[in-house]
Enzyme design. Structure first.
Site, PDB file in Angstrom:
ATOM      1  N   ASN A 114     -34.524 -13.607  53.894  1.00 37.73           N
ATOM      2  CA  ASN A 114     -33.819 -14.285  54.825  1.00 37.73           C
ATOM      3  C   ASN A 114     -32.140 -13.649  54.613  1.00 37.73           C
ATOM      4  OD1 ASN A 114     -35.931 -15.861  55.773  1.00 37.73           O
ATOM      5  ND2 ASN A 114     -35.240 -17.649  54.775  1.00 37.73           N
ATOM      6  N   HIS A 131     -33.680  -8.284  52.418  1.00 41.33           N
ATOM      7  CA  HIS A 131     -33.277  -7.814  53.946  1.00 41.33           C
ATOM      8  C   HIS A 131     -31.506  -7.922  54.013  1.00 41.33           C
ATOM      9  CE1 HIS A 131     -37.511  -8.538  55.294  1.00 41.33           C
ATOM     10  NE2 HIS A 131     -37.437  -7.309  54.612  1.00 41.33           N
ATOM     11  N   CYS A 139     -21.690  -0.363  51.368  1.00 38.29           N
ATOM     12  CA  CYS A 139     -21.057   1.025  51.588  1.00 38.29           C
ATOM     13  C   CYS A 139     -22.447   1.533  51.438  1.00 38.29           C
ATOM     14  CB  CYS A 139     -20.177   1.428  50.313  1.00 38.29           C
ATOM     15  SG  CYS A 139     -20.241   3.239  50.401  1.00 38.29           S
ATOM     16  N   CYS A 142     -22.359   4.190  48.099  1.00 41.58           N
ATOM     17  CA  CYS A 142     -22.267   3.787  46.931  1.00 41.58           C
ATOM     18  C   CYS A 142     -22.917   2.296  46.654  1.00 41.58           C
ATOM     19  CB  CYS A 142     -20.870   3.794  46.299  1.00 41.58           C
ATOM     20  SG  CYS A 142     -19.662   2.704  46.794  1.00 41.58           S
ATOM     21  N   CYS A 160     -15.351   2.869  52.754  1.00 38.39           N
ATOM     22  CA  CYS A 160     -15.382   2.363  51.543  1.00 38.39           C
ATOM     23  C   CYS A 160     -14.072   2.834  50.597  1.00 38.39           C
ATOM     24  CB  CYS A 160     -16.802   2.824  50.620  1.00 38.39           C
ATOM     25  SG  CYS A 160     -16.394   2.353  48.914  1.00 38.39           S
ATOM     26  N   GLY A 200     -42.844 -20.090  53.681  1.00 34.60           N
ATOM     27  CA  GLY A 200     -42.345 -19.888  54.786  1.00 34.60           C
ATOM     28  C   GLY A 200     -42.290 -18.422  55.228  1.00 34.60           C
ATOM     29  N   ALA A 244     -41.851 -26.830  54.509  1.00 35.04           N
ATOM     30  CA  ALA A 244     -41.354 -26.525  53.216  1.00 35.04           C
ATOM     31  C   ALA A 244     -40.228 -27.613  52.682  1.00 35.04           C
ATOM     32  CB  ALA A 244     -40.554 -25.314  53.036  1.00 35.04           C
TER      33      ALA A 244
HETATM   34  N1  APR Z   1     -41.655 -24.419  56.596  1.00 35.86           N
HETATM   35  C1  APR Z   1     -42.577 -23.794  56.067  1.00 35.86           C
HETATM   36  N2  APR Z   1     -42.914 -22.331  56.666  1.00 35.86           N
HETATM   37  C2  APR Z   1     -42.731 -22.658  58.013  1.00 35.86           C
HETATM   38  C3  APR Z   1     -41.811 -23.625  58.736  1.00 35.86           C
HETATM   39  C4  APR Z   1     -41.633 -24.573  57.912  1.00 35.86           C
HETATM   40  N3  APR Z   1     -40.860 -25.770  58.330  1.00 35.86           N
HETATM   41  N4  APR Z   1     -42.196 -23.340  60.078  1.00 35.86           N
HETATM   42  C5  APR Z   1     -42.606 -22.251  60.128  1.00 35.86           C
HETATM   43  N5  APR Z   1     -43.079 -21.579  58.969  1.00 35.86           N
HETATM   44  C6  APR Z   1     -43.658 -20.500  58.718  1.00 35.86           C
HETATM   45  C7  APR Z   1     -44.564 -19.834  60.100  1.00 35.86           C
HETATM   46  O1  APR Z   1     -45.856 -20.463  59.993  1.00 35.86           O
HETATM   47  C8  APR Z   1     -44.622 -18.525  59.724  1.00 35.86           C
HETATM   48  O2  APR Z   1     -45.816 -18.176  58.931  1.00 35.86           O
HETATM   49  O3  APR Z   1     -43.123 -19.425  58.635  1.00 35.86           O
HETATM   50  C9  APR Z   1     -43.450 -18.151  58.781  1.00 35.86           C
HETATM   51  C10 APR Z   1     -42.299 -17.284  59.634  1.00 35.86           C
HETATM   52  O4  APR Z   1     -42.638 -16.125  59.804  1.00 35.86           O
HETATM   53  P1  APR Z   1     -41.760 -14.908  60.346  1.00 35.86           P
HETATM   54  O5  APR Z   1     -41.087 -15.393  61.539  1.00 35.86           O
HETATM   55  O6  APR Z   1     -42.737 -13.797  60.429  1.00 35.86           O
HETATM   56  O7  APR Z   1     -40.716 -14.681  59.304  1.00 35.86           O
HETATM   57  P2  APR Z   1     -40.945 -13.951  57.970  1.00 35.86           P
HETATM   58  O8  APR Z   1     -42.117 -13.822  57.385  1.00 35.86           O
HETATM   59  O9  APR Z   1     -39.726 -14.042  57.339  1.00 35.86           O
HETATM   60  O10 APR Z   1     -40.547 -12.386  58.526  1.00 35.86           O
HETATM   61  C11 APR Z   1     -40.490 -11.052  57.573  1.00 35.86           C
HETATM   62  O11 APR Z   1     -39.614  -9.926  59.423  1.00 35.86           O
HETATM   63  O12 APR Z   1     -38.666  -9.402  61.273  1.00 35.86           O
HETATM   64  C12 APR Z   1     -38.616  -9.271  60.113  1.00 35.86           C
HETATM   65  O13 APR Z   1     -36.425  -9.002  58.938  1.00 35.86           O
HETATM   66  C13 APR Z   1     -37.344 -10.190  59.636  1.00 35.86           C
HETATM   67  O14 APR Z   1     -37.244 -11.084  57.349  1.00 35.86           O
HETATM   68  C14 APR Z   1     -38.019 -10.968  58.319  1.00 35.86           C
HETATM   69  C15 APR Z   1     -39.159 -10.488  58.162  1.00 35.86           C
END
Ligand code: APR
Length: 260
Positions: A114, A131, A139, A142, A160, A200, A244
């Site tokens: 996140n 990410h 920068c 560096c 920078c 999540g 969560a």
């Molecule tokens: N608590 C826990 N998990 C949850 C909740 C909740 N309240 N609500 C949804 N989820 C879960 C969904 O079931 C899903 O498996 O969170 C997950 C979100 O998945 P993505 O949207 O794919 O997010 P993420 O895994 O963080 O994606 C990874 O992909 O596009 C890139 O840069 C972006 O950092 C991101 C990366």
């Protein structure tokens, strides 16, 4: 999952966390859902709604960083809904539960996908943002980082002050390599980890999704906190099929009871 099954899974998760040496949390967009931030995939996800961005974002930035910065400063964004939600977001009980596990000495590190800075606002300390962070700049030469607030943007693209390199948002763009320092720390934490808490994340984006596989291969255990199944579910020793923000505080409470 029935209430009884969830309570059993919470017990098992707490037991694993309390008996592990180096617990690391791998966090994804799902943790911030209860803070009003949409996920990317699944129902209502940003990519589900608007399509996943192509992998040329970084290439376009490098082709014309000034153009990118002019759009950024004018706050023209394809994902207005996401930007507004991020602007409004505050940590939820899931973020605070991770902070509490760290303060109690159980959680050694958070690897977060996140960019929302909510872990820091919640008070967590040991964090690697694989990410990047939307409130920071970096920068390209560096890898020095600064808070966006207060950084002079009178010249676009900004440079920078130390090495003269081009400065961009710290958020890792599609097609951009993961910054070396962040990747090295993720690998370092994964090597030490004997219990990884998957909170999540859909676990489909690499290199982040490889870390739990490495922990498992090295004999560690995995705990999943997610209302939905993921490709890693079958590899987990405990699965909390729940939100969560609702379930993590119950895990913290159980750990405290076990340690009392
Ligand atoms: N608590 C826990 N998990 C949850 C909740 C909740 N309240 N609500 C949804 N989820 C879960 C969904 O079931 C899903 O498996 O969170 C997950 C979100 O998945 P993505 O949207 O794919 O997010 P993420 O895994 O963080 O994606 C990874 O992909 O596009 C890139 O840069 C972006 O950092 C991101 C990366």
């Amino acid at each position: 999952m029935t209430q009884a099954q969830l309570e059993q899974a919470i017990d098992e998760a707490a037991r694993l966390i309390a008996s592990s040496r180096h617990v690391v949390a791998l966090v994804g967009a799902g943790l911030s859902v209860e803070s009003g931030v949409p996920t990317f995939r699944g129902p209502g996800g940003m990519w589900t709604k608007y399509g996943e961005p192509d992998m040329r974002g970084y290439e376009r930035f490098m082709d014309d960083p000034r153009k990118w910065w002019e759009e950024r400063v004018s706050r023209a964004s394809t994902y207005k809904e996401l930007v507004e939600a991020l602007d409004e977001a505050v940590p939820n009980d899931g973020h605070f539960a991770l902070r509490d596990l760290e303060e109690a000495g159980h959680l050694k590190h958070i690897i977060t996908q996140n960019i929302d800075n909510l872990h820091q606002i919640a008070g967590s300390i040991a964090i690697t943002e694989i990410h990047g962070n939307r409130t920071k700049l970096r920068c390209l030469e560096c890898s020095q980082r600064w808070d966006l607030d207060g950084f002079p943007l009178d010249e676009l693209p900004p440079h920078c002050p130390d090495c003269g390199g081009v400065v961009k948002g710290d958020t890792v763009m599609f097609g951009e390599p993961i910054p070396r320092d962040a990747l090295d720390e993720c690998i370092n934490q994964t090597r030490m980890c004997d219990c990884m808490l998957l909170v999540g994340t859909s676990a489909v984006v690499y290199p982040a999704a490889a870390f739990p596989e490495d922990v498992k291969r090295m004999g560690g255990v995995l705990i999943e906190v997610n209302p939905n199944e993921t490709p890693l579910t079958a590899m987990c020793a405990a699965v909390l099929r729940a939100a969560a923000g609702e379930s993590l505080p119950l895990v913290v409470q159980r750990v405290r009871e076990m340690m009392a």
